[in-house]
Design a protein around this motif. Structure first.
Motif, mmCIF file in Angstrom:
data_model
loop_
_atom_site.group_PDB
_atom_site.id
_atom_site.type_symbol
_atom_site.label_atom_id
_atom_site.label_comp_id
_atom_site.label_asym_id
_atom_site.label_seq_id
_atom_site.Cartn_x
_atom_site.Cartn_y
_atom_site.Cartn_z
ATOM 1 N N SER A 65 -24.399 45.391 33.066
ATOM 2 C CA SER A 65 -24.599 45.278 34.580
ATOM 3 C C SER A 65 -23.373 45.515 35.207
ATOM 4 C CB SER A 65 -25.424 44.325 35.222
ATOM 5 O OG SER A 65 -25.481 44.321 36.525
ATOM 6 N N SER A 66 -22.274 44.440 34.656
ATOM 7 C CA SER A 66 -21.029 44.589 34.957
ATOM 8 C C SER A 66 -20.025 45.497 34.603
ATOM 9 C CB SER A 66 -20.313 43.227 34.537
ATOM 10 O OG SER A 66 -20.792 42.170 35.127
ATOM 11 N N ILE A 67 -20.368 46.131 33.664
ATOM 12 C CA ILE A 67 -19.580 47.318 33.128
ATOM 13 C C ILE A 67 -20.118 48.671 33.955
ATOM 14 C CG2 ILE A 67 -19.804 49.145 31.151
ATOM 15 C CD1 ILE A 67 -19.893 46.610 29.233
ATOM 16 N N LYS A 143 -16.535 57.041 29.417
ATOM 17 C CA LYS A 143 -17.150 56.883 28.363
ATOM 18 C C LYS A 143 -18.316 55.688 28.672
ATOM 19 C CE LYS A 143 -17.290 56.201 23.276
ATOM 20 N NZ LYS A 143 -16.602 55.817 22.053
ATOM 21 N N ASN A 144 -17.850 54.648 29.085
ATOM 22 C CA ASN A 144 -18.837 53.520 29.557
ATOM 23 C C ASN A 144 -20.090 53.904 30.316
ATOM 24 O OD1 ASN A 144 -17.827 51.752 27.531
ATOM 25 N ND2 ASN A 144 -16.584 50.740 29.113
ATOM 26 N N GLN A 145 -19.489 54.664 31.445
ATOM 27 C CA GLN A 145 -20.440 55.189 32.507
ATOM 28 C C GLN A 145 -21.304 56.123 31.938
ATOM 29 O OE1 GLN A 145 -20.495 53.651 35.694
ATOM 30 N NE2 GLN A 145 -18.984 52.552 34.833
ATOM 31 N N GLU A 146 -20.865 57.046 31.152
ATOM 32 C CA GLU A 146 -21.658 58.334 30.710
ATOM 33 C C GLU A 146 -22.808 57.341 29.629
ATOM 34 O OE1 GLU A 146 -23.619 61.642 30.012
ATOM 35 O OE2 GLU A 146 -22.166 61.330 31.100
ATOM 36 N N LEU A 147 -22.547 56.480 28.914
ATOM 37 C CA LEU A 147 -23.103 55.782 27.942
ATOM 38 C C LEU A 147 -24.303 54.883 28.783
ATOM 39 C CD1 LEU A 147 -23.972 54.914 25.050
ATOM 40 C CD2 LEU A 147 -22.292 53.134 25.229
ATOM 41 N N ILE A 148 -23.849 54.441 29.656
ATOM 42 C CA ILE A 148 -24.774 53.447 30.689
ATOM 43 C C ILE A 148 -25.932 54.440 31.132
ATOM 44 C CG2 ILE A 148 -25.218 52.277 32.943
ATOM 45 C CD1 ILE A 148 -22.485 50.935 32.392
#
Length: 234
Positions: A65-67, A143-148
């Motif tokens: 959630s924080s990410i 990368k993190n946004q795409e993964l989420i």
């Protein structure tokens, strides 16, 4: 004392020293034996403690959630702070009376002018380092946004994360681990552990009152109890 008496005295002294040396050697060997026994018992007890307390060991958690709500990194700006300061020093430079008398004003101004160029290079270097860090952070953020986005409806993404952060090597008694994600994104983890014989020691090690090592066969009942505790802990 004649030479024979001297010879007997020397011989007796050598024998005494030899006995003392043997005594010290035996004492040292006993100390080493007790030290090795303590190490063996400590390792044995730590191993048993580890295999039944695996559930207390947790890898670093990930707050998705924080990410997800993490702000996009801001690109750095070369504000040329060092250059501006160097230029101000030259612009505001006022030679004192000694500099004027020695006719050093031109040399001092030239030195300050050279420092402007050095400051400019330092500003560019600092900006380049900041920009490099920014690009790394930006790639990680993207990368993190795409993964989420994928985690919300892509089971393969969930498995990808689990495989990355929950490896079989993390479990000293693990044999294999597999993940399955259902259509409603529920995760099943199938863990296979090593057999009883591969996990539970054959012997129990303890210290005698004298500090020496005592070795006994592991009772089957206690071994099964330890193995059961291990499986429950997982």
């Amino acid at each position: 004392m004649g030479w024979k008496g001297t010879l007997r005295s020397v011989s007796a002294e050598l024998k005494r020293q030899s006995r003392e040396a043997d005594k010290r050697h035996r004492q040292r060997m006993k100390e080493l034996e007790r030290e090795e026994a303590r190490d063996t018992v400590t390792e044995f007890e730590n191993y048993l403690k580890d295999i039944i307390s695996l559930h207390n060991e947790c890898r670093a958690s990930l707050d998705w959630s924080s990410i997800e709500n993490e702000s996009e990194p801001t690109a750095p700006i070369n504000e040329k702070i060092l250059t501006v300061l160097a230029e101000e020093r030259l612009e505001n430079y006022k030679p004192n009376i000694i500099v004027k008398l020695l006719k050093l004003e031109s040399r001092r101004k030239s030195s300050l002018a050279n420092k402007i160029e050095k400051a400019r290079l330092d500003d560019e270097k600092n900006f380049a380092e900041a920009d490099k860090k920014y690009k790394v952070s930006k790639r990680k953020w993207e990368k993190n946004q795409e993964l989420i986005k994928r985690l919300k409806n892509d089971g393969n993404a969930v498995i990808e994360i689990l495989q990355k952060h929950l490896e079989i090597s993390d479990l000293p008694i693990g044999k294999d681990v597999q993940f399955e994600v259902s259509d409603d994104m529920q995760v099943d983890i199938n863990l296979k552990v090593l057999s009883y014989e591969d996990v539970i020691p054959e012997k129990i090690y303890s210290l005698r009152q004298a500090g020496t090592l005592s070795t006994k066969k592991m009772p089957k009942g206690r071994g099964l109890e330890l193995y059961q505790d291990l499986c429950v802990a997982l």
